[in-house]
Design an enzyme around this catalytic site. Structure first.
Site, PDB file in Angstrom:
ATOM      1  N   HIS A  99       0.862  -1.190   0.000  1.00 16.12           N
ATOM      2  CA  HIS A  99       0.000   0.000   0.000  1.00 16.12           C
ATOM      3  C   HIS A  99       0.898   1.240   0.000  1.00 16.12           C
ATOM      4  O   HIS A  99       1.956   1.237   0.637  1.00 16.12           O
ATOM      5  CB  HIS A  99      -0.915  -0.018   1.224  1.00 16.12           C
ATOM      6  CG  HIS A  99      -1.982   1.036   1.134  1.00 16.12           C
ATOM      7  ND1 HIS A  99      -1.729   2.346   1.405  1.00 16.12           N
ATOM      8  CD2 HIS A  99      -3.275   0.964   0.753  1.00 16.12           C
ATOM      9  CE1 HIS A  99      -2.840   3.053   1.197  1.00 16.12           C
ATOM     10  NE2 HIS A  99      -3.789   2.232   0.801  1.00 16.12           N
ATOM     11  N   GLU A 171      -3.976   1.970  -7.333  1.00 15.35           N
ATOM     12  CA  GLU A 171      -4.389   3.072  -6.472  1.00 15.35           C
ATOM     13  C   GLU A 171      -3.525   4.308  -6.744  1.00 15.35           C
ATOM     14  O   GLU A 171      -2.423   4.428  -6.188  1.00 15.35           O
ATOM     15  CB  GLU A 171      -4.229   2.675  -5.005  1.00 15.35           C
ATOM     16  CG  GLU A 171      -5.073   1.502  -4.578  1.00 15.35           C
ATOM     17  CD  GLU A 171      -5.382   1.542  -3.094  1.00 15.35           C
ATOM     18  OE1 GLU A 171      -6.564   1.537  -2.752  1.00 15.35           O
ATOM     19  OE2 GLU A 171      -4.449   1.616  -2.280  1.00 15.35           O
TER      20      GLU A 171
END
Ligand code: PGA
Length: 261
Positions: A99, A171
């Site tokens: 992430h 993302e």
């Protein structure tokens, strides 16, 4: 989405939010709102401390448990770390790796991300491998170059036979928690690009079977449009996964898109 070849996945990423004591009411609320039909995999990626209460609250439910990070090490003197085996022992099925917040705050490099993904697969779980460009990279026309490298670096650690168990989450960093979503066309362009990177490295069959998610300010209003794109197979949802009704609406958007197939 293309459910002929791969599964649709809606995964919530709680980040460092909610308390262990808030897990049960949340899980009960969400279960009451979910449709019966199993048209997509629903996952909640929660802090390590929440996995146990979540597992109890989700007994006999179709919602799967996910973690947000993992150690590259198997076991031993690594104070503060959590191993893949510890997670799988607690019925965790998915683990987010790479992430952008872990890359930024914990110094996770592309190579560490690849090793984490491999550790997750080794214990029979599915890694959700996150990639994404910064605003500066996008503005300078470097988006696909950057993402292609991130994907290739991570996948270089994955045995070819296990590629199908991997999930990639695109993302864009500028869209995370900002309320600025990539347009469906922008998101599709990158997700399609990711699939073609996989195709050139691992062949058409592998590329066709990997689910690619979009993440970055996805919400109940924009989910359907994003999920209608052919290479977007689901979402990784931060802020909107903390509210049962909002999250359930995003899950329901999968059926709405399905209905139009
Ligand atoms: P967001 O976060 O939905 O709050 O933008 C997404 C993520 O970081 O996974």
């Amino acid at each position: 989405m293309n459910k002929k070849y791969r599964k649709a996945i809606i995964a919530g990423n709680w980040k460092m939010n909610l308390l262990p004591t808030e897990v049960k009411p949340f899980a009960e609320g969400l279960r009451a709102l979910l449709p019966k039909a199993k048209n997509c995999e629903v996952v909640l990626c929660v802090p390590f401390t929440h996995i146990s209460p979540l597992r109890r609250s989700l007994k006999d439910s179709r919602i799967a448990i996910g973690a947000q990070d993992v150690s590259i090490h198997e076991k031993g003197a690594y104070t503060g770390e959590i191993s893949a085996e510890m997670l799988s022992d607690m019925n965790t099925h998915y683990v987010i790796v790479g992430h952008s917040e872990c890359r930024q705050y914990h110094g996770d490099t592309d190579f560490i991300v690849g090793q984490k993904a491999a550790a997750v697969l080794e214990k029979g779980m599915c890694p959700i491998i996150c990639v994404g460009e910064s605003l500066e990279q996008r503005e300078r026309g470097l988006t696909m170059e950057h993402i292609s490298y991130q994907v290739r670096a991570a996948l270089s650690y994955i045995p070819v036979g296990k590629l199908r168990q991997c999930i990639i989450a695109y993302e864009p960093i500028w869209a995370i928690g900002t309320g600025k979503t990539a347009t469906p066309e922008e998101a599709q362009e990158v997700c399609e690009g990711i699939r073609s990177v996989i195709r050139s490295q691992n062949g058409a069959r592998a590329a066709r079977s990997v689910s690619i998610l979009y993440g970055g300010s996805m919400n109940a209003k924009n989910a359907k449009e994003l999920l209608s794109m052919p290479d977007i197979d689901g979402g990784l949802i931060g802020g909107a996964s903390l509210k049962t009704e909002e999250f359930a609406k995003i899950i329901n958007a999968v059926s709405e898109v399905d209905g139009e197939d």
